[in-house]
Design a protein around this motif. Sequence first.
Motif, PDB file in Angstrom:
ATOM      1  N   SER A 691      -1.111  -7.322  -5.586  1.00  0.00           N
ATOM      2  CA  SER A 691      -1.222  -5.893  -5.919  1.00  0.00           C
ATOM      3  C   SER A 691       0.091  -5.209  -5.632  1.00  0.00           C
ATOM      4  O   SER A 691       0.751  -5.459  -4.643  1.00  0.00           O
ATOM      5  N   SER A 692       0.459  -4.319  -6.541  1.00  0.00           N
ATOM      6  CA  SER A 692       1.689  -3.556  -6.347  1.00  0.00           C
ATOM      7  C   SER A 692       1.485  -2.364  -5.457  1.00  0.00           C
ATOM      8  O   SER A 692       2.408  -1.710  -5.056  1.00  0.00           O
ATOM      9  N   GLY A 693       0.285  -2.060  -5.152  1.00  0.00           N
ATOM     10  CA  GLY A 693      -0.014  -0.904  -4.310  1.00  0.00           C
ATOM     11  C   GLY A 693      -0.124  -1.302  -2.870  1.00  0.00           C
ATOM     12  O   GLY A 693       0.269  -2.352  -2.433  1.00  0.00           O
ATOM     13  N   SER A 694      -0.718  -0.450  -2.090  1.00  0.00           N
ATOM     14  CA  SER A 694      -0.937  -0.701  -0.686  1.00  0.00           C
ATOM     15  C   SER A 694      -2.238  -1.447  -0.504  1.00  0.00           C
ATOM     16  O   SER A 694      -2.905  -1.818  -1.453  1.00  0.00           O
ATOM     17  N   GLU A 695      -2.645  -1.657   0.759  1.00  0.00           N
ATOM     18  CA  GLU A 695      -3.820  -2.457   1.031  1.00  0.00           C
ATOM     19  C   GLU A 695      -5.101  -1.825   0.506  1.00  0.00           C
ATOM     20  O   GLU A 695      -6.128  -2.473   0.415  1.00  0.00           O
ATOM     21  N   ARG A 696      -5.075  -0.578   0.127  1.00  0.00           N
ATOM     22  CA  ARG A 696      -6.299   0.061  -0.361  1.00  0.00           C
ATOM     23  C   ARG A 696      -6.655  -0.439  -1.752  1.00  0.00           C
ATOM     24  O   ARG A 696      -7.749  -0.186  -2.239  1.00  0.00           O
ATOM     25  N   PHE A 697      -5.713  -1.115  -2.472  1.00  0.00           N
ATOM     26  CA  PHE A 697      -6.004  -1.629  -3.797  1.00  0.00           C
ATOM     27  C   PHE A 697      -6.601  -3.044  -3.683  1.00  0.00           C
ATOM     28  O   PHE A 697      -6.094  -3.886  -2.937  1.00  0.00           O
ATOM     29  N   MET A 698      -7.642  -3.294  -4.440  1.00  0.00           N
ATOM     30  CA  MET A 698      -8.231  -4.628  -4.468  1.00  0.00           C
ATOM     31  C   MET A 698      -7.260  -5.598  -5.137  1.00  0.00           C
ATOM     32  O   MET A 698      -6.400  -5.205  -5.923  1.00  0.00           O
ATOM     33  N   LYS A 699      -7.415  -6.887  -4.814  1.00  0.00           N
ATOM     34  CA  LYS A 699      -6.559  -7.908  -5.401  1.00  0.00           C
ATOM     35  C   LYS A 699      -7.299  -8.610  -6.537  1.00  0.00           C
ATOM     36  O   LYS A 699      -8.471  -8.964  -6.417  1.00  0.00           O
ATOM     37  N   ILE A 756       7.364  -1.178 -13.583  1.00  0.00           N
ATOM     38  CA  ILE A 756       7.857  -0.714 -12.285  1.00  0.00           C
ATOM     39  C   ILE A 756       7.696   0.797 -12.167  1.00  0.00           C
ATOM     40  O   ILE A 756       7.260   1.325 -11.140  1.00  0.00           O
ATOM     41  N   ALA A 757       8.045   1.512 -13.248  1.00  0.00           N
ATOM     42  CA  ALA A 757       7.937   2.980 -13.234  1.00  0.00           C
ATOM     43  C   ALA A 757       6.502   3.408 -12.971  1.00  0.00           C
ATOM     44  O   ALA A 757       6.241   4.308 -12.166  1.00  0.00           O
ATOM     45  N   GLU A 758       5.571   2.763 -13.665  1.00  0.00           N
ATOM     46  CA  GLU A 758       4.183   3.165 -13.524  1.00  0.00           C
ATOM     47  C   GLU A 758       3.652   2.842 -12.130  1.00  0.00           C
ATOM     48  O   GLU A 758       2.926   3.627 -11.527  1.00  0.00           O
ATOM     49  N   CYS A 759       4.009   1.689 -11.589  1.00  0.00           N
ATOM     50  CA  CYS A 759       3.582   1.332 -10.234  1.00  0.00           C
ATOM     51  C   CYS A 759       4.111   2.335  -9.212  1.00  0.00           C
ATOM     52  O   CYS A 759       3.392   2.786  -8.319  1.00  0.00           O
ATOM     53  N   GLU A 760       5.394   2.703  -9.345  1.00  0.00           N
ATOM     54  CA  GLU A 760       5.992   3.660  -8.411  1.00  0.00           C
ATOM     55  C   GLU A 760       5.319   5.025  -8.517  1.00  0.00           C
ATOM     56  O   GLU A 760       5.057   5.687  -7.523  1.00  0.00           O
TER      57      GLU A 760
END
Length: 1006
Positions: A691-699, A756-760
């Motif tokens: 996941s490109s997000g933090s731990e709150r995002f499911m894998k 990358i832009a969208e993830c950021e």
Amino acid sequence: MKSPQALSYLSSSSHISILFYGLAITCLTSASVSASYGGNETDYHALLSFKSKITHDPYKVLTSWNHSFHFCDWSGISCGKRHKRVTVLWLDSQGFEGSLSPHVGNLSFIRMLSLSNNSFQGTIPHELGRLSRLHRLYLDENNFNGDIPTNLSGCSNLELLSLSQNNLAGSIPKEMSLLLKLSRLAIHKNKLTGGIPPFLGNITSMEMFSAAVNPFGGRLPDTLGLWKSLMVFQCGSCNLYGSIPDSIFNLSLLVNFSLAENHLTGSLPSEIGVMLPNLERLQLRNNELTGVLPPSLSNCSKLRHLEMSQNNFSGKLAIDFSKLRDINIIRLFDNNFHGNGEADDMRFVDSLKNCTKLVDLEISNCNLIGVLPISIGNLSNQIEFIHLGNNQLFGSLPSSIGRLVGLTNLNFQDNRFKGKIPTTIGKLQKLQYLYLSTNQFSGPIPDAIGNLSLMTQLYLHNNKLEGHIPSSIGNCKQLNGLYLADNRLSGNIPKQLFQLPSLNYFLILSQNSLSGSIPSEIKNLKTLSYLDLSNNNLSGNITSNLGECISLTTLKLRGNRFQGVIPSSFSFLGGLGVLDISQNNLSGRIPQFLCKWKSLEYLNLSFNDFEGDVPVEGVFANASLFSVLGNDKLCGGLVTLELPKCKETGSKKKRVPFFIFVIVIAPTLLIVLCCVYLLCKKKRNSQQSQSSGSERFMKVSYGQLLKATDGFSGANLIGEGGFSSIYKGILDSDDDKTVAIKVLHLQTRGAHKSFIAECEAWRNIRHRNLLKIITSCSSVDFQGNDFKALVYEFMPNGSVHDWLHSSENTSKMNLLQRINILRDVATALDYLHNRCQTMIVHGDLKPSNILLDADMVAHVGDFGLARLLGIELNQNSSTGVKGTIGYAPPEYGLGSEMTSNGDVYSFGILLLEVMTGKKPTDDMFNDGLNLHKFAYMALPDHVNDVIYDDAIVLQSTEANAKKVEECLVAIIKIGVSCSADSPPQRMKIEIVVNELQRILDVLQNI
């Protein structure tokens, strides 16, 4: 050989032929001239000169002004039947820009010249004074400046002169008194000075004089009493002082008499009602008039509008309203009516029962003393406003109030009412605003409050109300403000209160005895601006869900029993201006994110149990903006705080000899580096996604997404873009969640940067009107190729583009749905531009990127071209792709960087497309015409002609049709303003949000 006679005949014949030929040429020439001006060259050239001075003709009105037609057949022209001379030039509301040609003064037969509601500039030509036959001159609602021409006195037959709503300056010229036939003079809303001159009294034919909103100054001349035929006199907001001359009260034909918002003093004649029996409108508000409000006003049986508020009238209110059967509005607030200490000031209410047309009754702040009679329930069922606040009314509030079913606004605040709030309040189904604050009401808040489904704001603060907050308030689906502070309310805060998405203005429950914790449902209040729960008995940890109330500007939780740390989710509340969490049991360190909030103006952390160092950046750099008193474990901070210095985090250690580093530390470091290398290599070869997000995002893995979409089947393909394809899928999880999966085309140049832009962007934003991201996947597919995807919440109603243009979608959005969607999008942009810790520019706003959930709430998606201010996400260069053709602002095509103004332009085009159904790339837009100009040309009178279809026009009565049209005009104006070519001229997005909400409020009340 021809005879002499024959030669003579031939010669004569030749001469005759030549003569006939010459006559034919002359006739043809005359016919050509006649087609254009019929022999009257003066009028013809005067009109062409008029046309030449018009710089903008949006409706192409003057295209008919050409040689192909006689000028009497030109648009806006009427001619006399006998002489074919121009008698009328009528070109109102045509959107003209330019100046008025002085050659108009050559139209010597003209009787009416009307150019109202255009955008003419410059001075009024003095040549108009040559129009001696002119009867009516309308130049109002333009941008004329300079003085009123003195030689208008040459228009000796002038009966009506309208110069209102311009920028005219100077004084009224003395020559005006020579217009002895003038009966109507309108000069209101200009910049005229020099007072109202006495010589105007010489125009004894005057029937209407309208001069309001000018900085005249001076006194009213008593010579105006010579206007014996006067019916309308309007001089409000003219900076007048002194008393009203007695002579004016002798003008018995007066119907409309307005001198509002001046500095007039003195009292009114006791027999005013006898002297002015024809009055229908009397406006003397905002002056300094004194004395008794004459009871003789009861004799003005035709009176419809009585407005005497904000003066110094005193004495008992003794008007017998029963004789004023046609009265519609009574506004007497901000005076000092009282009955010499007698508690019977409210008897006048009994006389209002015959006023069956009464809509507005406002007598607040008048020092009235007494009990509100039961007869209040006998007022007109048409009455909408009752304001009796800020008086000294006592006793109970009569239950008969429930009979006034037309009420939309009821105000009894700041009185001395006792007893319970009558349950009959619940019968007022149209009520939108209820003010019962600052009284002595006791007992519970009636459950019947929940019947008021149109309630917008409820004020019950500063009473003695007790018991629980009724959960029925959750039925008030339009509520945007609730004020219950300073009562004796107890129990838990009902979660139904936090399930009102409309609650976006204020929620104030302070100074009660509420207990329990803050319900987790508070996360639903994503647009709430002001929250005050101070001085209650609330306890437990402050719920992290408060961090989802991202629109908060004020948060007050002081004086409770909250414990634990400040939730990290508060970092999302970057728009806070005031945060007060003092006098609780909070602990832990002061979070660093508080230093980064640029909008924070006051922070109170005092009397808690915080520990550690006090920052010195941001709000902590100014001791007057924050307080940390009563936290004994704090240290450091500004010197003025006089806190102890912070201890060093560890004792100084002896320097380690280099050989020990070589023997011990170096091998350990080498082992660590090897482990990191092996771990990274294992990760790269793994099929499990990260996941490109933090731990709150499911894998999720590539295999899971493959299964969710049935192998990325074409049957599940719901959209395609330049960098990606979007599939509908069902994730194999506990709830089998339906999602939208955006698979990047990594072989396409720029796709990786887009990912990358969208993830950021998604890492930095959360808002109810932004598409919710569930997770991302960055892995390899089963062939070993790179694979990247984003997983979003599925939007069952598709995109705005689908609703507007898809042939498969036969449903239509109504007007309210469209404006709600536009408001949602504008709210999202306002958040991105103004309420994020870092400003985000979307860069590609268009209908296909606006998605609709099951409730038709709009969510902005696709941040592939997004840019954080000061942080390059996609490395857009001046030559790169920026936005979509038709929606991208013109400055992007010239190499300008992406800005929030560019998003506003895209929003303006989006708005116009939603309202007109026309794409900006429609085939009709060529030869300089575009969607912006198409909408601009329709303003203000032809907006209905460009609106998409009949389905979006509300079903309204004839009385409401004008309101609907005004709203449509206001919406198109927003779109036109936002899509202006020049970025500084575009409307601010926060203003757009407020304007769209105002329009929605109007339409929802129709």
